[in-house]
Design an enzyme around this catalytic site. Structure first.
Site, PDB file in Angstrom:
ATOM      1  N   GLU A 176      22.622  27.893  13.089  1.00  0.00           N
ATOM      2  CA  GLU A 176      23.477  29.092  13.126  1.00  0.00           C
ATOM      3  C   GLU A 176      22.639  30.355  13.313  1.00  0.00           C
ATOM      4  O   GLU A 176      22.987  31.256  14.074  1.00  0.00           O
ATOM      5  CB  GLU A 176      24.281  29.222  11.832  1.00  0.00           C
ATOM      6  CG  GLU A 176      25.397  28.213  11.690  1.00  0.00           C
ATOM      7  CD  GLU A 176      26.064  28.346  10.335  1.00  0.00           C
ATOM      8  OE1 GLU A 176      27.085  29.041  10.248  1.00  0.00           O
ATOM      9  OE2 GLU A 176      25.554  27.770   9.345  1.00  0.00           O
ATOM     10  N   THR A 207      33.786  17.532  28.972  1.00  0.00           N
ATOM     11  CA  THR A 207      33.932  18.725  29.808  1.00  0.00           C
ATOM     12  C   THR A 207      35.104  19.478  29.194  1.00  0.00           C
ATOM     13  O   THR A 207      36.031  18.854  28.657  1.00  0.00           O
ATOM     14  CB  THR A 207      34.239  18.377  31.283  1.00  0.00           C
ATOM     15  OG1 THR A 207      35.448  17.619  31.334  1.00  0.00           O
ATOM     16  CG2 THR A 207      33.117  17.581  31.931  1.00  0.00           C
ATOM     17  N   HIS A 208      35.046  20.780  29.203  1.00  0.00           N
ATOM     18  CA  HIS A 208      36.064  21.612  28.527  1.00  0.00           C
ATOM     19  C   HIS A 208      36.172  21.255  27.047  1.00  0.00           C
ATOM     20  O   HIS A 208      37.209  21.446  26.435  1.00  0.00           O
ATOM     21  CB  HIS A 208      37.438  21.470  29.198  1.00  0.00           C
ATOM     22  CG  HIS A 208      37.404  21.569  30.693  1.00  0.00           C
ATOM     23  ND1 HIS A 208      37.596  22.757  31.361  1.00  0.00           N
ATOM     24  CD2 HIS A 208      37.166  20.630  31.644  1.00  0.00           C
ATOM     25  CE1 HIS A 208      37.500  22.537  32.667  1.00  0.00           C
ATOM     26  NE2 HIS A 208      37.219  21.262  32.864  1.00  0.00           N
ATOM     27  N   SER A 223      26.671  26.389  -0.516  1.00  0.00           N
ATOM     28  CA  SER A 223      27.532  27.540  -0.751  1.00  0.00           C
ATOM     29  C   SER A 223      27.510  27.851  -2.232  1.00  0.00           C
ATOM     30  O   SER A 223      27.452  26.946  -3.062  1.00  0.00           O
ATOM     31  CB  SER A 223      28.953  27.213  -0.301  1.00  0.00           C
ATOM     32  OG  SER A 223      29.877  28.063  -0.958  1.00  0.00           O
ATOM     33  N   LYS A 236      29.771  22.073   0.063  1.00  0.00           N
ATOM     34  CA  LYS A 236      29.277  22.539   1.358  1.00  0.00           C
ATOM     35  C   LYS A 236      27.804  22.226   1.606  1.00  0.00           C
ATOM     36  O   LYS A 236      26.978  22.318   0.711  1.00  0.00           O
ATOM     37  CB  LYS A 236      29.464  24.069   1.485  1.00  0.00           C
ATOM     38  CG  LYS A 236      30.894  24.523   1.593  1.00  0.00           C
ATOM     39  CD  LYS A 236      31.603  24.029   2.853  1.00  0.00           C
ATOM     40  CE  LYS A 236      31.115  24.711   4.094  1.00  0.00           C
ATOM     41  NZ  LYS A 236      31.534  26.118   4.171  1.00  0.00           N
TER      42      LYS A 236
END
Ligand code: ARG
Length: 472
Positions: A294, A159-160, A281, A287
């Site tokens: 996304e 949570t949070h 990348s 990467k």
């Protein structure tokens, strides 16, 4: 008829349309996507007109044969679309008249482009909803199976975005599944309102011919004719509703995407996505980017935009049809394409998610995630919850100073904070004990997750088979 004016409505005009206005008002570049539904609607209309005696059987046969040929031309990519003929409806009608002569000009009897276009969009949307539904079903199935497999895999629940309590990965996946189950219900509910037939409303007031709208509705598989002709030609609620469904769906997919993006990062390292769903990348050789989630997260914005666009398109429109409504198609088409593609990407990707179990377990262990379990243990031994909260808070502070999780402390260390604590505390301080103890409907215990997966399978099967258009 003068060549200088549009052949469909040029009778009362004394000069041709301005060349720019012709292009500005034309919709054929995008509404040709409705061509097959336009033909389907026309075949049903002609069939009904013959049944009530407005057309002869020979006229109907000529129209149906001509339209069938045109459908072939369109499917082969051989059809010549003309901007001068404005839209899909007039392009097809003009071609029909080229082919079969004067009889082609009788097809539009008792009909207007206003009820025609409203009918076409509903037929189109109904077909596309069934395609979207098939992808949604595939995604839900994938989530349920993965959840069942990972019913005992422990991860931190948040949570949070702070470690809260341990949960199972299967439980987390079934939370996603519940979001999609509601979306599925919304989609089928929307389909029911899409599946009502405007045809017969004509321009706005109905028609003087003795049409039988029940016949056309049945031929086209609509549940019923629309009740009111003014409403039938002007209503675009169904497109707004679909876009609202898609907005909520994409909101859900964006939340899943966000978690997948976080989880694939080196900082979390909770899951592995196969290379085929990622890209590299051009400058940083190390990467591996989670592009698919996304991009889904990013596409949410355009769908929200279409919802606001369509709501604004309809705002304050007087009855009945207005040309504004021509603007309904591009946002609706793009919403459909986006929703379908995002669902497909997710449905393909989800079964290929591999949890990094050791890393998940480690993260759950690091965040004092069994602190609530220790408090509950004290409560069971007669300590008031607020006092238990305080005792556990002190134990956590000690753990932070010493760099130890609660389960790593000795009994002696724990007893500094409460001498009620005994050896059996370690049953609840382990992560396995913690999740197993949440053993009720909706809880994260592995056996509950397996039972929930089974119920989800059954609910999915029942809902899918309630769609009259589903392939199953
Ligand atoms: N292209 C138009 C549309 O998409 C078809 C209906 C046009 N009707 C009219 N009376 N101009 O809405």
């Amino acid at each position: 008829m003068s060549q200088a004016t549009n052949q469909s409505w040029g009778g009362r005009f004394s000069e041709p349309t301005d060349a720019f206005v012709e292009r500005f008002t034309a919709s054929v570049d995008f509404d040709q996507r409705l061509a097959l539904q336009d033909i389907q609607g026309s075949v049903a209309h002609a069939t009904m007109l013959a049944r009530v005696g407005v057309l002869t059987d020979e006229e109907r046969d000529a129209i149906v044969a001509g339209l069938t040929e045109i459908r072939g031309e369109i499917e082969r990519g051989a059809f010549q679309w003309s901007v001068a003929l404005e839209d899909v409806h007039m392009n097809i009608e003009a071609r029909l008249t080229d082919k079969i002569g004067i009889t082609g000009k009788k097809l539009h009897t008792g009909r207007s482009r206003n009820d025609q276009v409203a009918t076409d969009i509903r037929l189109f949307l109904r077909d596309e909803i069934d395609v979207v539904e098939a992808e949604l079903i595939r995604l839900r199935e994938g989530l349920i199976e993965l959840a069942d497999r990972e019913a005992g895999t422990i991860m931190p629940g948040f949570t949070h975005l702070q470690t809260a309590q341990p949960v199972t990965f299967g439980h987390h996946l079934l939370a996603w599944q519940e979001m999609l189950a509601r979306d599925h219900e919304r989609l089928l509910d929307c389909r029911g309102r899409v599946n009502v037939m405007p045809l017969g409303a004509a321009a706005l007031a109905g028609t003087t011919y003795p049409i039988d709208r029940h016949v056309t509705a049945e031929l086209l598989g609509f549940s019923r004719p629309a009740e009111n002709s003014l409403d039938a030609v002007s209503d675009r609620d169904f497109a707004i509703e679909f876009t609202a469904f898609a907005s909520i769906l994409l909101m859900h997919l964006s939340r899943m995407s966000e978690e997948l993006v976080l989880w694939t990062s080196a900082q979390f390292d909770f899951i592995d996505l196969p290379d085929r769903f990622c890209t590299g990348s051009s400058i940083m050789p190390q990467k591996k980017n989670p592009d698919v989630p996304e991009l889904v997260r990013g596409k949410t914005g355009r769908v929200y935009g279409h919802l606001i666009g369509l709501l604004t398109l309809m705002k304050s429109q007087p009855l009945a049809y207005n040309k504004d409504n021509q603007e309904d198609k591009e946002p609706l088409f793009d919403t459909l394409d986006t929703a379908r593609d995002c669902l497909k990407a997710f449905a393909d990707m989800v079964p290929a998610i591999t949890p990094r179990k050791a890393s998940m377990l480690d993260a759950a262990r690091r965040g004092f995630s069994t602190a609530t379990d220790l408090a509950d243990y004290l409560v069971r031994r007669g300590v008031a919850f607020r006092d238990a909260h305080e005792i556990v808070g002190q134990s956590v502070a000690f753990g932070l100073r010493e760099g130890k999780d609660l389960s790593e402390m000795s009994l002696g260390e724990l007893k500094q904070f409460s001498d009620i604590i005994e050896e059996d505390v370690f049953d609840v301080l382990t992560l396995e004990g913690s999740v197993a103890a949440r053993n009720h409907i909706g809880g994260t215990a592995p056996n509950q997750v397996r039972a929930a997966a089974q119920r989800a399978r059954e609910a999915l099967a029942a809902l899918s088979s309630s769609n009259p258009g589903s392939q199953a």
